[in-house]
Design an enzyme around this catalytic site. Structure first.
Site, short mmCIF file in Angstrom:
data_model
loop_
_atom_site.label_atom_id
_atom_site.label_comp_id
_atom_site.label_asym_id
_atom_site.label_seq_id
_atom_site.Cartn_x
_atom_site.Cartn_y
_atom_site.Cartn_z
N ASP A 98 22.90 -53.91 55.53
CA ASP A 98 23.87 -54.24 56.58
C ASP A 98 23.92 -53.08 57.58
O ASP A 98 23.99 -51.91 57.17
CB ASP A 98 25.26 -54.45 55.95
CG ASP A 98 26.02 -55.59 56.61
OD1 ASP A 98 26.50 -56.48 55.89
OD2 ASP A 98 26.11 -55.59 57.85
N ASP A 199 25.96 -56.28 61.99
CA ASP A 199 27.38 -56.63 62.07
C ASP A 199 27.84 -56.71 63.53
O ASP A 199 27.68 -55.74 64.28
CB ASP A 199 28.17 -55.53 61.34
CG ASP A 199 29.59 -55.89 61.11
OD1 ASP A 199 29.84 -56.82 60.35
OD2 ASP A 199 30.47 -55.25 61.71
N GLU A 257 24.72 -60.84 63.38
CA GLU A 257 25.98 -61.56 63.24
C GLU A 257 26.60 -61.58 64.62
O GLU A 257 26.95 -60.52 65.15
CB GLU A 257 26.93 -60.89 62.24
CG GLU A 257 28.12 -61.77 61.96
CD GLU A 257 29.39 -61.01 61.70
OE1 GLU A 257 29.50 -59.85 62.11
OE2 GLU A 257 30.29 -61.58 61.05
N HIS A 333 31.04 -63.30 52.87
CA HIS A 333 32.19 -62.53 52.38
C HIS A 333 33.41 -62.64 53.29
O HIS A 333 34.48 -62.12 52.98
CB HIS A 333 31.77 -61.07 52.23
CG HIS A 333 31.39 -60.46 53.53
ND1 HIS A 333 30.26 -60.83 54.24
CD2 HIS A 333 32.03 -59.58 54.31
CE1 HIS A 333 30.22 -60.17 55.38
NE2 HIS A 333 31.28 -59.40 55.44
N ASP A 334 33.22 -63.32 54.44
CA ASP A 334 34.34 -63.50 55.39
C ASP A 334 34.90 -64.92 55.37
O ASP A 334 35.85 -65.20 56.10
CB ASP A 334 33.85 -63.25 56.83
CG ASP A 334 33.49 -61.81 57.10
OD1 ASP A 334 32.61 -61.59 57.95
OD2 ASP A 334 34.07 -60.92 56.45
#
Ligand code: TEU
Ligand code: CA
Length: 563
Positions: A98, A199, A257, A333-334
């Protein structure tokens, strides 16, 4: 269309804090991941995307990095990380890390320096501004409630943070910052990683002058400023520079993302010739059951329509076909758990989890599986707000209940439905204590249904969701039409059945999914001669059909192929 390993592979996302605890401190760690690599290899996944494992105070569980080149102590050491990478490569799997560079932690040495004085050499690593009329420099709201600015006494200025006040935005206008990022990326790629998940990467370029946002919610003190930082003016310039200075020198995949990205942007960003990313995560289907523009934003809850899901997915499939490449996901995870959100976790848990897997994984794009999704892990309901850990949840609760006096039950309901901790309860490995995740009380409570939903039980059940995922991944890998074929939607208006075909060099596949708890007769359009078709997979035992009509059971999914 070029063949690529990251188009043919399946990605599995590991949220390290909740995956597997090897040293009994209640927190998942790198050695715990290494212990489970055979499980992942057996599942059939090819690429691991690891959420951040760098040094962090964990204000946002690692998405607030205080040292980009060191491993978070709770997760282990750099040696543990290198051993894990070696074990991943030994199994012919790959590792995607990430990359969180829109912001750092406020505990990063850069920010500690930057806040010391206005003339500190690191001052311009971040975005500092004088207040305006005794208030923040502009009216932007943070993704995590409240103002996107925080006042810093020491130098009498505000700093920008699109997320929490412990996640100050890095100043990408500063060439030194960009160089630091590229050097750090090369550090990790030189260690042998196979790519980055980036991210909120499309937020790094802000409109010069950081102007006020249009007032879209007059009842809110702060306003959504996306027009001034989503796909900003220098985004493509920065990304081309990143490719020149780092990425293009390695055989790596990248997935951006990109909140608020639209299909035409996605096509440009992932274009095989002129693009800057292998693929992007879009959010249109993640907003289908809410109204992001409303005052509650992501927390709004409303019913969703299958025709809308078809419109969204079809728009992305057709816009990128032959140009770029899609990511395919229903969870991360969100996001809340997909079987609770789009399926039926009560009466048709197994059938609907398998149906959802079939529907999303066989479109054109790289499928992503989030840890626990392969066993149908569900949402959780903690009665007390104290049992929640996510900063986004606590900020929302404090703003709505504590500050605005909103009804507690109503806010708790929005947390049950949309809260990120739904995805962050410990991975359910067995029906042993703490679901086999740890020998100690985990950092967040285990979902009480671990006794009936866990890996061990499903490994022993041929008909389990886990075994269906294994078979589905095999089916996808064995048929190029399911990887590289074009996508055609059937019956756009049908609110019960999602049916689409894939086509490649005269070979066709049909994917049919019943999104309801009713038995439905579905007549397949003549464009697909289902009578002559071979059935590749299905979540019920196969039936002898009458002609082109499929008698679908509740949440039944089937896949056919004709040469
Ligand atoms: O998420 C970015 C993002 O858009 C999130 O705000 C997400 O849409 C929202 O939380 C859904 O409720 C990335 C990471 O995935 C997230 O975990 C981090 O909290 C965030 O960026 C800041 O780094
Ligand atoms: Ca641990």
């Amino acid at each position: 269309m070029e063949r690529k390993w990251w188009k043919e592979g399946v990605v599995y996302q590991v949220y390290p804090r909740s995956f597997n605890d090897s040293n009994g401190d209640g927190i998942g760690d790198l050695r715990g991941i290494t212990q489970k690599l055979d499980y992942l290899k057996d599942l059939g996944v090819d690429i691991l995307w690891l959420s951040p494992v760098y040094e962090s105070p964990n204000d946002d569980n690692g998405y607030d990095i205080s040292n980009y080149r060191a491993i978070m102590e709770e997760f282990g050491t750099m040696e543990d990380w290198e051993n894990m990478l070696g074990e991943i490569h030994k199994r012919e799997m790959r590792l995607v890390m990430d990359l969180v560079v829109n912001h750092s932690s406020d505990e990063h040495a850069w920010f500690q320096e930057s806040r010391k004085s206005k003339d500190n050499p690191y001052r311009d690593y971040y975005i500092w501004r004088d207040g305006k009329n005794g208030a923040e420099p502009n009216n932007w709201v943070s993704f995590f409630s409240g103002s996107a600015w925080d006042y810093d006494e020491a130098t009498g200025q505000y700093y920008l943070h699109l997320f929490t006040d412990k996640q100050p935005d890095l100043n990408w206008e500063n060439e030194q910052v960009r160089q630091e990022v590229y050097d750090m990326m090369n550090f990790w790629m030189d260690k042998g990683i196979d790519g980055f998940r980036m991210d909120v990467i499309n937020l790094i370029s802000k409109t010069p002058g950081l102007p006020d946002a249009e007032v879209t919610n007059k009842d809110n003190k702060y306003q959504w400023g996306g027009e001034h930082f989503v796909n900003g003016p220098r985004f493509m310039e920065f990304m081309n520079e990143m490719n020149e200075q780092a990425l293009k020198h390695y055989d790596v995949m990248t997935v951006g993302e990109t909140p608020m990205v639209k299909p035409e942007d996605g096509a440009a960003f992932t274009d095989e010739e002129s693009g800057v990313l292998s693929m992007v995560f879009q959010f249109d289907h993640m907003e289908i059951d809410g109204d992001p523009g409303s005052q509650e934003g992501k927390w709004s809850v409303k019913p969703w329509k299958l025709s809308k899901m078809k419109e969204i997915m079809t728009n992305w499939q057709t816009s990128l076909n032959g140009k770029g490449w899609n990511s395919l996901y229903l969870e991360n995870h969100d996001q809340p758990r997909s079987v609770s959100r789009f399926g039926d976790a009560e009466e048709y848990h197994q059938e609907s989890a398998k149906m959802l897997a079939t529907f999303y994984q066989l479109m054109q794009g790289t499928p992503y599986i989030y840890q626990g999704q392969e066993i149908g892990m569900t949402n959780v309901q903690f009665d007390s707000i104290e049992d929640y850990r996510d900063v986004e949840i606590h900020n929302w609760y404090n703003e709505q209940v504590t500050e605005k006096g909103k009804d507690k039950q109503e806010i708790m309901h929005s947390i049950f439905v949309k809260g990120r901790d739904n995805a962050r309860t410990p991975m359910q490995w067995s029906d042993e204590n703490y679901a086999g995740f740890s020998d100690a009380e985990p950092w967040i409570k285990v979902n009480p249904n671990y006794t009936s939903i866990n890996v061990k039980q499903q490994q022993e059940d041929e008909e389990s969701i886990l075994n269906y995922y294994k078979e589905l991944i095999k089916v996808r890998k064995s048929h190029d039409v399911l990887i590289y074929g074009s996508y055609q939607l059937l019956d756009p208006e049908d609110e019960q059945i999602y049916a689409y075909t894939r086509e490649l060099d005269g070979e066709k596949a049909l994917i049919v999914a019943n999104f309801t708890n009713e038995a439905i007769d579905y007549s397949v359009s003549e464009s697909f001669p289902v009578e002559q078709a071979e059935r590749l997979i299905g979540n019920y035992p196969s039936e002898q059909e009458e002609g082109g009509t499929l008698q679908l059971k509740p949440y039944e999914a089937r896949v056919y192929r004709v040469q």
